[in-house]
Design an enzyme around this catalytic site. Sequence first.
Site, mmCIF file in Angstrom:
data_model
loop_
_atom_site.group_PDB
_atom_site.id
_atom_site.type_symbol
_atom_site.label_atom_id
_atom_site.label_comp_id
_atom_site.label_asym_id
_atom_site.label_seq_id
_atom_site.Cartn_x
_atom_site.Cartn_y
_atom_site.Cartn_z
ATOM 1 N N LYS A 496 39.889 35.233 28.714
ATOM 2 C CA LYS A 496 40.401 36.597 28.871
ATOM 3 C C LYS A 496 40.630 36.903 30.355
ATOM 4 C CE LYS A 496 35.617 38.080 28.830
ATOM 5 N NZ LYS A 496 34.500 38.487 27.978
ATOM 6 N N TYR A 718 41.091 50.679 61.559
ATOM 7 C CA TYR A 718 41.135 52.077 61.128
ATOM 8 C C TYR A 718 39.813 52.787 61.381
ATOM 9 C CZ TYR A 718 45.467 51.436 58.483
ATOM 10 O OH TYR A 718 46.744 51.206 58.115
#
Length: 823
Positions: A496, A718
């Site tokens: 999956k 940042y």
Amino acid sequence: MHYTSNDIVCITGGTLSSKADSLPLHAVSFDSRKIHWPHETLFAALPGEQRNGYHYIPEAYEKGVRHFLIQEAADAIEHTFPEGIFIRVPDVLKALQQLAAHHRKNMKMPVIAITGSNGKTVIKEWLHQLMSETNRVARSPKSYNSQIGVPVSLLQVDAASDYAIIEAGISKPGEMNRLATMISPDIGILSFMGEAHAEHFLCPEEKIREKLILFHDVKKLIYCSDSDWVRNAISAFATSHTSTSLFDWGTHPNAILQVVEETKQHHGLQLTCRYQSRLFRFYIPFNDAASRFNALSCVATLLALGFDIDAYLKGLAALVPVEMRLQQKQGIHDCILINDSYSADFDALKIALDFLEQQSGSYNRTLILSDLPETGVNESASYERLARLLNNCSLHRLIGIGPALHTHKNLFAPIPLTHFYETTEAFIKTIDLSGFQREAILLKGARRFQFERISSLLEEQLHETVLEISMNALRNNVKAYRRLLQPGVRCMAMVKAFSYGSGSHEVAGLLQDEGVEYLAVAYTDEGIALRKSGIQLPIMVMNPSSTEFESLVRYKLEPELFSFRILQDFTDYLHRRGILQYPVHVKLDTGMHRLGFLESECKQLCDTLTENKSVRVVTVFTHLAASEDPLQDAYTEKQANVFKSICTSLQHSLGYSFLRHVCNSAGIVRHPQLHFDMVRLGIGLYGADNSLPLDFVASLKSSITQIKHLRAGETVGYGRRGKLERDSAIATVRVGYADGYPRALSNGIGHMLVNGQQAPVIGNICMDMTMLDVTGLDVQEGDPVIVFGESPTVSEIAQLAGTIPYEILTGISQRVKRVYYQE
Ligand SMILES: *Cc1c(COP(=O)(O)O)cnc(C)c1O
């Protein structure tokens, strides 16, 4: 090999079912999926726990095999296959070993055997790479070194070879004797011996004694004398083997080959050695301890064989990592590109063709092949043999490059499309890239044909961060779990979420090949994608939705039924379509409290299913909430008891049997009493289950775009969060949180590996980039960076980021290209 059925009867003492024929058999196979020359192959039906070769006789016969070696006691089968010639022997494995021992006796070339704890395959491949420049060298394929692998290896050795290199591996005391009798080596190489306690052995001394049995009759024994316990064991061996001459290498002054100086370089190692009082220097393109050991073992062997070492120094600098040789990449126009530009001999070609077959699924197959490098005495015979191989493996197109292929082009007429060119240059001049669409392309060329020029045209250009998936590691991990299962217990592999981020059909294809019995996906779409790529295993869909039943059934996907609503909807659908007995999986909720029928619904479930002719329950299962946690073992046991009790009721009402399964990866290791009929293997496949020593499968790799030197007091990134407290070197890497590198690793929490050195993250992680503090480290712009892999591992990264490896693996963005490697 070259034996008729009569020869085989004589050698093995078997009995023949019918009249013998006089056809010489050249190959032996025990795997019906891997048969390259069916008419000249002896199929050995080995009885096995996981796979009984006897059951694959029909498939082999279908492919054209007519000669079979089978167990005396196996049921009569001869009448079913009128053209089959069956040789019955008391023990197929023993017979194969007898045949190999016989074959070995007639081999004239020196046989070199390698054993030890680690590095056998690498030493073998590297020696082959080095020696092939000047000699014809036969070798064991892949890591064929077991009781089965060794006879198959020996039987493949071509009589015209100048040398044969054979690997031998054992896992239990008592196994080496049989291997030694077969191989009977002239020269022995002891690879790295680990001191770690090995299962089945009392102590390291016992382990090495057992390994040394292989070398009882060797003329020369090559080993590293740097560790005391190995040296002591060899001294003891030497006192009773006086005709063996020892050739040791090491750092101490008494070693025959002495390593006098070594300097770690950027991506490699510069070594200075002394042999017979002469100094020589060479470079190897690796600087880890294992590669050093393996390369030095090769150097020692070349010297022991009397080769002129100067002729091989260039070859040492060009050694190729074994696991990198077969690469699968995304090609242009949705093609799969498999690149194996390492060598083009028969053995390597067979391995690559198997890989092509495994990975191509429903795609057309194209082979781009160069002339064979060494055809030996008879060129025509070699190309005829090549044609028998290629005409048999459903190629759609063959592009042959080189004068010899050009000359023999008529041999390949059965392949639908064929094109031949005298040179790589000529092919590149006329190449029409739009002619390659949605197909699987195998590139296989001897080095001098420079196929890398072709691959760079056919490869899709990558964003420079890639997730490398090691197919060998995946295989080893499946095997590690399967060893924990009792015979007959099946394995469902959980693929999956894009196989936990590792890829879909690429991984599923391998699992299918590895003999996994079932696959499971989360959603119908994922199952459809697997079917479209040619996966044929049964596939369970865990979360099917009612709007997709049509495609579910069209693609033969099997739904998990977890509630009365979905059971009713699905039954209604089947009823409208007039379908009976459709395979389904019943999910019980015994304590996870996610999906599934509760114990209180058991009676109603039994009643509903008993009357229901539309579906057939093939498996019943439940999921453990905390299989990994010893503190929750009582809860796990409670879940198991509820499960057993509902199963008993279901069995009683349905009146037919179904498979039961409970365990996920951690459960397989921790709760052997709960394996029932099948287990569901998930995260462990991908190497991230800490309860078992596993191979790491996925490595996220990137590279450095820029390095700058900044002053103390400046800030990085940042929010100015990365404050420099000293003058620093800062590297910017091409990976960010949009690629799946968690932002939680900002500001020194995470680190990456740059040229083997840890570099901490500095400042906040950006969307597409991350900055590392590389002050004082040996780094340059463009250098590769390991984000996770061998170190730091995905589990370490997950822990630092406050999450679990599942989330990291499945979170690697789809823009990061997956690249697959296989030995
Ligand atoms: C994902 C999943 C598994 C596999 O679990 P791992 O911990 O990855 O081994 C097993 N069963 C079910 C129902 C699952 O959803």
